[in-house]
Design a protein around this motif. Structure first.
Motif, PDB file in Angstrom:
ATOM      1  N   ASP A 167     -60.543 -27.539  20.001  1.00 61.46           N
ATOM      2  CA  ASP A 167     -60.803 -25.978  20.383  1.00 61.46           C
ATOM      3  C   ASP A 167     -59.698 -25.588  20.337  1.00 61.46           C
ATOM      4  N   GLN A 222     -63.650 -17.790  28.997  1.00 56.81           N
ATOM      5  CA  GLN A 222     -64.871 -18.928  29.473  1.00 56.81           C
ATOM      6  C   GLN A 222     -65.626 -19.658  28.486  1.00 56.81           C
ATOM      7  N   VAL A 223     -66.082 -19.318  27.676  1.00 53.82           N
ATOM      8  CA  VAL A 223     -66.638 -19.853  26.129  1.00 53.82           C
ATOM      9  C   VAL A 223     -66.083 -20.575  25.449  1.00 53.82           C
ATOM     10  N   ARG A 266     -64.183 -22.645  26.677  1.00 48.13           N
ATOM     11  CA  ARG A 266     -64.244 -24.235  28.219  1.00 48.13           C
ATOM     12  C   ARG A 266     -64.961 -24.901  27.919  1.00 48.13           C
ATOM     13  N   ARG A 267     -66.278 -23.698  27.607  1.00 51.39           N
ATOM     14  CA  ARG A 267     -68.062 -24.430  27.423  1.00 51.39           C
ATOM     15  C   ARG A 267     -68.386 -25.166  26.975  1.00 51.39           C
ATOM     16  N   LYS A 268     -68.091 -23.705  25.630  1.00 52.52           N
ATOM     17  CA  LYS A 268     -68.172 -24.845  24.343  1.00 52.52           C
ATOM     18  C   LYS A 268     -67.653 -26.292  23.891  1.00 52.52           C
ATOM     19  N   THR A 269     -66.264 -25.990  24.404  1.00 51.47           N
ATOM     20  CA  THR A 269     -66.037 -28.230  24.276  1.00 51.47           C
ATOM     21  C   THR A 269     -66.625 -28.526  25.004  1.00 51.47           C
ATOM     22  N   LEU A 270     -66.542 -28.442  26.286  1.00 52.16           N
ATOM     23  CA  LEU A 270     -67.569 -29.663  27.110  1.00 52.16           C
ATOM     24  C   LEU A 270     -68.917 -29.803  26.600  1.00 52.16           C
ATOM     25  N   GLU A 271     -69.844 -28.278  25.486  1.00 51.14           N
ATOM     26  CA  GLU A 271     -70.413 -28.692  25.753  1.00 51.14           C
ATOM     27  C   GLU A 271     -70.563 -29.635  24.493  1.00 51.14           C
ATOM     28  N   THR A 316     -70.620 -33.035  25.458  1.00 44.09           N
ATOM     29  CA  THR A 316     -71.529 -33.789  25.536  1.00 44.09           C
ATOM     30  C   THR A 316     -72.788 -33.969  24.463  1.00 44.09           C
ATOM     31  N   ALA A 336     -74.852 -33.272  30.919  1.00 38.82           N
ATOM     32  CA  ALA A 336     -75.326 -31.599  30.987  1.00 38.82           C
ATOM     33  C   ALA A 336     -74.793 -31.767  32.688  1.00 38.82           C
ATOM     34  N   PRO A 375     -70.484 -33.333  34.374  1.00 34.66           N
ATOM     35  CA  PRO A 375     -69.480 -32.436  33.209  1.00 34.66           C
ATOM     36  C   PRO A 375     -68.265 -33.315  33.752  1.00 34.66           C
TER      37      PRO A 375
END
Ligand code: AMP
Length: 320
Positions: free
Chosen positions: A40, A51-52, A54-59, A62, A284, A287
């Motif tokens: 990250d 925002q993107v 954080r979302r992409k890191t989790l994506e 996953t 997903a 989370p």
């Protein structure tokens, strides 16, 4: 042999990432030696949206789990959650010359794009060296584009060891044996890439079946009319054959038409991606589970990372 594989949480992971990096990681994962890192911090060297990110890191975390990364055998970590990466980064900046960082091809290319250049774009290869050295990694799977950065990590480790005493393992670059180079389906002269301007030739790992079918049916071929492996004259057809072979694990049979080849490639890709997509959807939904896995990964790698930083601090002359 300890191995670290990094994934940047930018753009959409695609079939090339799966076959070239994720699958080799899954096939070779072993308890105590395998680390998968979602980089990250490296995704912040260019303009980014919090925002993107954080979302992409989790994506990406996953997706790695959905593709078969087993947290019992692979420490799955988020780069920024382990402060030893950034602490060692500064110590390594003190053994890196400005000219060494400034001649990195990726820095030159990306900084030439215009607009303000973040200082982190210049220094991130040193952070990358810290990521590798802090975990005493012996082997780093690298593609051509990362060779120069790995060389820098080796240079900094060797220089630090020579100047301040044996502190770091000097890492080696390795190429995953099965790493096929998957080309863009709309432009088979270029690698399938997250950063390509058009997504027309990219198969995203989370693309719905209909999109995959359309992307493959529109794949660029040629007017030769013969299905054969000929990278020079028929790069599109050769790429389709390579994708088929990689997805099925078998040498492709004989084909008399491009249409039949494309149908089989579509089926093979779908057979490979459908279970990953299904598992991704399940994971997903929860989370919290993925965050727990990242916390476990951090707990697994942190003691050794702390010990390396302590060694480096002491060697370079800092107080305990
Ligand atoms: P990236 O973050 O997209 O640059 O790629 C992460 C890793 O995925 C690379 O180091 C490669 O090992 C692998 N990779 C990316 N694109 C491809 C491709 N088109 N074919 C095969 N492997 C790829």
């Amino acid at each position: 042999m300890k191995r670290l594989t990094g994934f940047q949480p930018t753009g959409n992971l695609h079939l090339g990432n799966l076959l070239g990096a994720m699958r080799p990681l899954v096939q070779e994962q072993q308890e105590g030696t395998s680390i998968a890192m979602i980089a990250d911090l490296h995704a912040m060297t260019m303009e980014h949206d919090p925002q993107v990110l954080r979302r992409k890191t989790l994506e990406v975390a996953t997706l790695l789990l959905a593709a078969g990364v087993d947290p019992k055998r692979t420490a799955l970590i988020a780069h920024s959650q382990i402060p030893e990466h950034t602490e060692l980064h500064y110590l390594l900046e003190c053994v890196c010359h400005f000219g060494e960082a400034a001649r990195m091809i990726q820095f030159k290319e990306k900084s030439a794009a215009g607009g303000p250049v973040r200082l982190s774009l210049l220094s991130y290869p040193v952070l990358m060296a810290a990521d590798i050295l802090v975990h005493d990694v012996d082997q780093v799977p690298v593609g051509d584009d990362q060779n120069q950065h790995l060389e820098l990590a080796r240079t900094l480790a060797t220089r630090f060891n020579a100047r301040y005493g044996e502190t770091f393992v000097v890492p080696e670059g390795v190429r995953p044996e099965s790493a096929a180079r998957i080309m863009d389906l709309a432009d088979p002269a270029a690698k399938m890439s997250k950063s390509a301007r058009s997504s027309a030739g990219r198969i995203g790992l989370l693309d719905p079946p209909e999109t995959i079918r359309r992307t493959i049916s529109r794949a660029v071929t040629d007017t030769v009319g013969i299905v054969r492996h000929d990278p020079e004259h028929q790069p599109g057809v050769t790429n389709l054959l390579a994708i088929l072979a990689e997805c099925t694990g078998e040498a492709p049979g004989a084909y008399t038409s491009y249409g039949a080849l494309k149908r089989d490639v579509t089926d093979a890709v779908e057979t490979l991606l459908a279970p990953i997509r299904k598992r991704y959807a399940e994971l997903a939904d929860d989370p919290g589970y993925v965050r727990e896995i990242l916390a476990e990964g951090k707990a697994l790698v942190r003691p050794a990372a702390l010990a390396t930083v302590r060694r480096a601090r002491s060697a370079i002359g800092l107080l305990d």
